[in-house]
Motif scaffolding. Structure first.
Motif, short mmCIF file in Angstrom:
data_model
loop_
_atom_site.label_atom_id
_atom_site.label_comp_id
_atom_site.label_asym_id
_atom_site.label_seq_id
_atom_site.Cartn_x
_atom_site.Cartn_y
_atom_site.Cartn_z
N VAL A 124 44.65 39.94 32.68
CA VAL A 124 43.50 39.54 31.81
C VAL A 124 44.25 39.28 30.38
O VAL A 124 44.19 38.38 29.54
CB VAL A 124 42.55 40.45 31.59
CG1 VAL A 124 41.49 39.93 30.51
CG2 VAL A 124 41.51 40.07 32.89
N ARG A 125 44.85 40.47 30.01
CA ARG A 125 45.78 40.48 28.65
C ARG A 125 46.80 39.44 28.62
O ARG A 125 46.63 38.80 27.50
CB ARG A 125 46.46 41.75 28.46
CG ARG A 125 46.86 42.00 27.29
CD ARG A 125 47.88 43.16 27.04
NE ARG A 125 48.47 43.73 28.23
CZ ARG A 125 49.63 43.09 28.66
NH1 ARG A 125 50.26 42.25 27.96
NH2 ARG A 125 50.11 43.47 29.91
N SER A 126 47.50 39.12 29.73
CA SER A 126 48.53 38.03 29.48
C SER A 126 47.87 36.60 29.32
O SER A 126 48.26 35.91 28.77
CB SER A 126 49.30 38.12 30.90
OG SER A 126 49.96 39.06 31.02
N TRP A 127 46.81 36.54 30.19
CA TRP A 127 46.02 35.08 29.94
C TRP A 127 45.36 35.19 28.65
O TRP A 127 45.23 33.66 28.17
CB TRP A 127 45.19 34.95 31.18
CG TRP A 127 45.85 34.79 32.78
CD1 TRP A 127 47.09 35.01 32.99
CD2 TRP A 127 45.20 34.85 33.88
NE1 TRP A 127 47.33 34.84 34.21
CE2 TRP A 127 46.45 34.70 34.76
CE3 TRP A 127 43.86 34.70 34.21
CZ2 TRP A 127 46.04 34.60 36.24
CZ3 TRP A 127 43.75 34.49 35.53
CH2 TRP A 127 44.60 34.32 36.41
N LEU A 128 44.94 35.82 27.98
CA LEU A 128 44.33 35.58 26.83
C LEU A 128 45.43 35.54 25.62
O LEU A 128 44.94 34.98 24.63
CB LEU A 128 43.51 37.09 26.39
CG LEU A 128 42.35 37.54 26.98
CD1 LEU A 128 41.70 38.96 26.83
CD2 LEU A 128 41.26 36.57 26.50
N TYR A 145 38.54 24.71 31.18
CA TYR A 145 37.41 25.04 32.01
C TYR A 145 37.14 26.57 32.31
O TYR A 145 36.11 26.76 32.66
CB TYR A 145 37.44 24.55 33.35
CG TYR A 145 37.67 22.79 33.40
CD1 TYR A 145 36.87 21.99 32.57
CD2 TYR A 145 38.55 22.17 33.99
CE1 TYR A 145 36.86 20.86 32.35
CE2 TYR A 145 38.92 20.98 33.88
CZ TYR A 145 38.03 20.15 33.00
OH TYR A 145 38.14 18.97 32.94
N VAL A 146 37.87 27.69 31.71
CA VAL A 146 37.63 28.69 31.71
C VAL A 146 36.62 28.99 30.65
O VAL A 146 36.32 28.66 29.42
CB VAL A 146 38.63 29.74 31.29
CG1 VAL A 146 38.35 31.14 31.13
CG2 VAL A 146 39.70 29.60 32.34
N GLU A 147 35.41 29.73 31.01
CA GLU A 147 34.07 30.00 30.14
C GLU A 147 34.37 30.77 28.67
O GLU A 147 35.37 31.57 28.89
CB GLU A 147 33.33 30.85 30.80
CG GLU A 147 31.78 31.19 30.14
CD GLU A 147 30.99 32.32 31.07
OE1 GLU A 147 30.98 33.32 30.73
OE2 GLU A 147 30.38 31.65 31.92
N GLY A 148 34.31 30.00 27.83
CA GLY A 148 34.44 30.54 26.21
C GLY A 148 36.06 30.59 25.78
O GLY A 148 36.25 31.10 24.75
N ALA A 149 36.91 29.83 26.45
CA ALA A 149 38.20 30.01 26.27
C ALA A 149 38.65 28.99 24.99
O ALA A 149 39.22 29.62 23.96
CB ALA A 149 39.17 29.23 27.37
N LEU A 150 38.14 28.03 25.09
CA LEU A 150 38.40 27.15 23.80
C LEU A 150 37.68 27.58 22.62
O LEU A 150 38.29 27.52 21.65
CB LEU A 150 38.02 25.55 24.13
CG LEU A 150 38.95 24.91 25.53
CD1 LEU A 150 38.30 23.41 25.38
CD2 LEU A 150 40.36 25.16 25.21
N SER A 162 33.92 37.18 25.13
CA SER A 162 33.46 36.14 25.51
C SER A 162 33.95 35.36 26.33
O SER A 162 33.67 34.13 26.74
CB SER A 162 33.36 35.64 24.07
OG SER A 162 34.39 35.00 23.52
N VAL A 163 35.33 35.52 26.69
CA VAL A 163 36.19 34.65 27.47
C VAL A 163 35.76 34.93 28.98
O VAL A 163 35.91 36.08 29.42
CB VAL A 163 37.53 34.70 27.39
CG1 VAL A 163 38.29 33.69 28.01
CG2 VAL A 163 37.92 34.27 25.68
N GLY A 164 35.67 34.18 29.94
CA GLY A 164 35.48 34.25 31.15
C GLY A 164 36.46 34.94 32.11
O GLY A 164 36.99 34.32 33.12
N LEU A 165 37.01 35.90 31.59
CA LEU A 165 38.17 36.75 32.02
C LEU A 165 37.78 38.13 32.41
O LEU A 165 37.57 38.88 31.27
CB LEU A 165 39.37 36.50 31.54
CG LEU A 165 40.14 35.03 31.44
CD1 LEU A 165 41.36 35.26 30.45
CD2 LEU A 165 40.35 34.60 32.86
#
Length: 532
Positions: A124-128, A145-150, A162-165
């Motif tokens: 999760v940390r890496s993807w954030l 398309y990840v929730e809250g990513a953009l 808030s990000v879907g991870l």
């Protein structure tokens, strides 16, 4: 992947062909050159490849860098040579809620190369990091398309929760804003590789003395001319067969063919014009390899400002050029012609021809309807590229058919910064697939608000068509929806597909696993010497 190419991205294109272009300044070896020297050992391999601009997966956007970092850092999934998604750090995954939720189940007892635990929190940390508002990844659009990513990446929400991870024990849960069953393939991209927390401590973390990775190899030495990788004893799949890989970045001005013949490299890309004679050379011919590349070269227009904010102008330029003749004559290969934004071999690709038809009379009518009859009054227009083979002919054809003069410039290292901040009216791009699906060439490159949509084009109909394709599990329905999207691109002409690419390599006899899967990256953990 762009980039140099990427990964497009951008690019233009090739993993080691870029290195061959930069390093092989001397003339190529002749067909009558001496025989090939045998490999020196069985526990090492020497590969000619350009140096990485960065080894940080979240910071890179070019295929050359990704080709190296992919050996050092692993993601939860990976592609096999047949482009099938396989487990990597994740042993399995579940698709839930109709494809809106994916849960990756990590393998037990994973560690980084220094023995420290690798957990779901590290994933999760890496993807954030891809979404870091201060330094977003060049391939941020892969997270669309990840929730809250953009919203997080654009600074609209500062809470990473808030990000879907979510990390739950050894599981990583991803929540998506729409069904996106291809996300399992998306995260096989090197951009999603899992990195240690220390990578954010500065450049020193990516040096041999301090390096910690999650991949098959660790960084053990580097210089201006080479990078040495050593097999990791803690790789999840076990230590790879080849213990040492030396990546050569400088061969002293010789051609790649000459370096191969001398035994100084075991694997190298070569110029396409060397392939025909090498095929008939008794020593080199058996070691020649051809790889299909999932790559595309295309022209784009800045649709956010005049004159190319006018669809009639774009249509005029699209129909004024005989693209089929231009590409076939210059490349010498009819198979190089791009008839779609999606290259052959991409699963789910249609065989429909979406290339704008050659219609100079209609093109002149479009230009007149836009208010520029015969090119009169057309504003000063600049085309900026890396210096592609079709550029001069394109400029000449537009002058001849439309009466429009284009100022032509070639670019250096600031190309992508310029595209992101102040794009020229016309530009070129090369893109290598991050994952083998039509959306990597459609929604990722042309979707409204996508970070790789350099022309800033927006079409609600196109976005809807791509959305329809992604939400269905029916391959026929998906193909129909993607075809609808491609027809919109053809008619609206924000971009014009030009050519597809092939990769030619010389691979030492007895070296197994040296074929690419079309994504521009060799999985070096799969290399081995025959019989060893």
């Amino acid at each position: 992947m762009p980039g140099r190419t990427r990964r497009g991205a951008g690019i233009v294109v090739a993993i080691v062909l870029a290195a061959a272009t930069m390093l092989g300044r001397a003339s190529t070896a002749s067909p009558g050159a001496p025989g090939v020297v045998a490999a020196a050992g069985t526990d090492s391999v020497k590969i000619l490849i350009g140096a990485a601009t960065t080894l940080d997966p979240a910071a890179q956007g070019d295929i050359g860098s990704a080709a190296i970092s992919a050996q050092l850092f692993e993601s939860v999934t990976a592609f096999d040579p047949q482009l099938q998604v396989r487990p990597a750090l994740a042993a399995s995954w579940d698709l839930l809620d109709g494809g809106r939720r994916i849960v990756f189940h990590l393998r037990p007892n994973l560690t980084f190369s220094d023995g420290s635990p690798l957990t779901s929190k590290d994933v999760v940390r890496s993807w954030l990091r891809i979404l870091n508002p201060a330094h977003p990844s060049p391939l941020l659009s892969l997270m669309t398309y990840v929730e809250g990513a953009l919203a997080y990446a654009h600074g609209e929400n500062s809470d990473p929760a808030s990000v879907g991870l979510t990390a739950n024990g050894q599981d990583v849960e991803v929540r998506l804003t729409r069904p996106a069953t291809d996300f399992v393939a998306v995260v096989a991209s090197p951009t999603f590789a899992v990195v240690p927390v220390g990578i954010d401590n500065g450049p020193a973390a990516l040096t041999p003395a301090n390096f910690v990775g999650s991949g098959a190899y660790v960084l053990s030495a580097e210089s201006d001319t080479s990078t040495t990788l050593t097999a990791s004893d803690r790789y999840w799949a076990g230590p790879p067969p080849i213990k040492t890989i030396e990546l050569l970045h400088d061969i002293g001005g010789r051609s790649p063919v000459a370096a191969f013949e001398a035994g100084d490299v075991d694997l190298t890309s070569i110029y396409s014009f060397d392939a025909p004679w090498i095929a008939y050379d008794p020593a080199l011919g058996p070691q020649l390899r051809e790889d299909e590349s999932l790559s595309l070269n295309y022209y784009g227009f800045d649709t956010s400002r005049p004159p190319f904010d006018n669809v009639k102008v774009r249509q005029a330029f699209a129909h004024a050029v005989d693209w089929r003749r231009l590409v076939s004559l210059i490349s010498g290969d009819t198979a190089a012609l791009a008839t779609s934004m999606v290259p052959p071999r991409v699963p789910g690709r249609s065989d429909t021809d979406f290339l704008p038809a050659y219609d100079p009379t209609g093109a002149r009518s479009f230009l007149a309807e836009a208010g520029f009859p015969g090119g009169a009054g057309f504003p000063e227009t600049t085309m900026r590229t890396f210096g592609g083979p079709y550029d001069a002919a394109f400029v000449a054809e537009i002058k001849r058919e439309l009466g429009v003069t284009i100022a032509y410039e070639t670019s250096a290292g600031d190309y992508f910064d310029r595209l992101a901040t102040d794009p020229p009216q016309i530009w070129s791009m090369g893109w290598v697939a991050d994952y083998p699906a039509p959306n990597d060439f459609l929604g990722i490159l042309l979707g409204t608000g996508s970070s790789n949509n350099y022309g800033r084009w927006s079409s609600a109909a196109f976005d809807a068509a791509v959305g329809d394709a992604l939400k269905t599990a029916d391959p026929i329905a998906a193909r129909t929806a993607f075809d609808r999207a491609e027809a919109i691109v053809r008619d609206d002409a924000p971009v014009i597909p030009l050519s597809y690419s092939k990769e030619w390599k010389l691979s030492r006899d007895g070296l197994l696993g040296a074929s690419e899967n079309g994504l521009g990256i060799i999985r070096m953990a799969g290399l081995a010497w025959k019989g060893k």
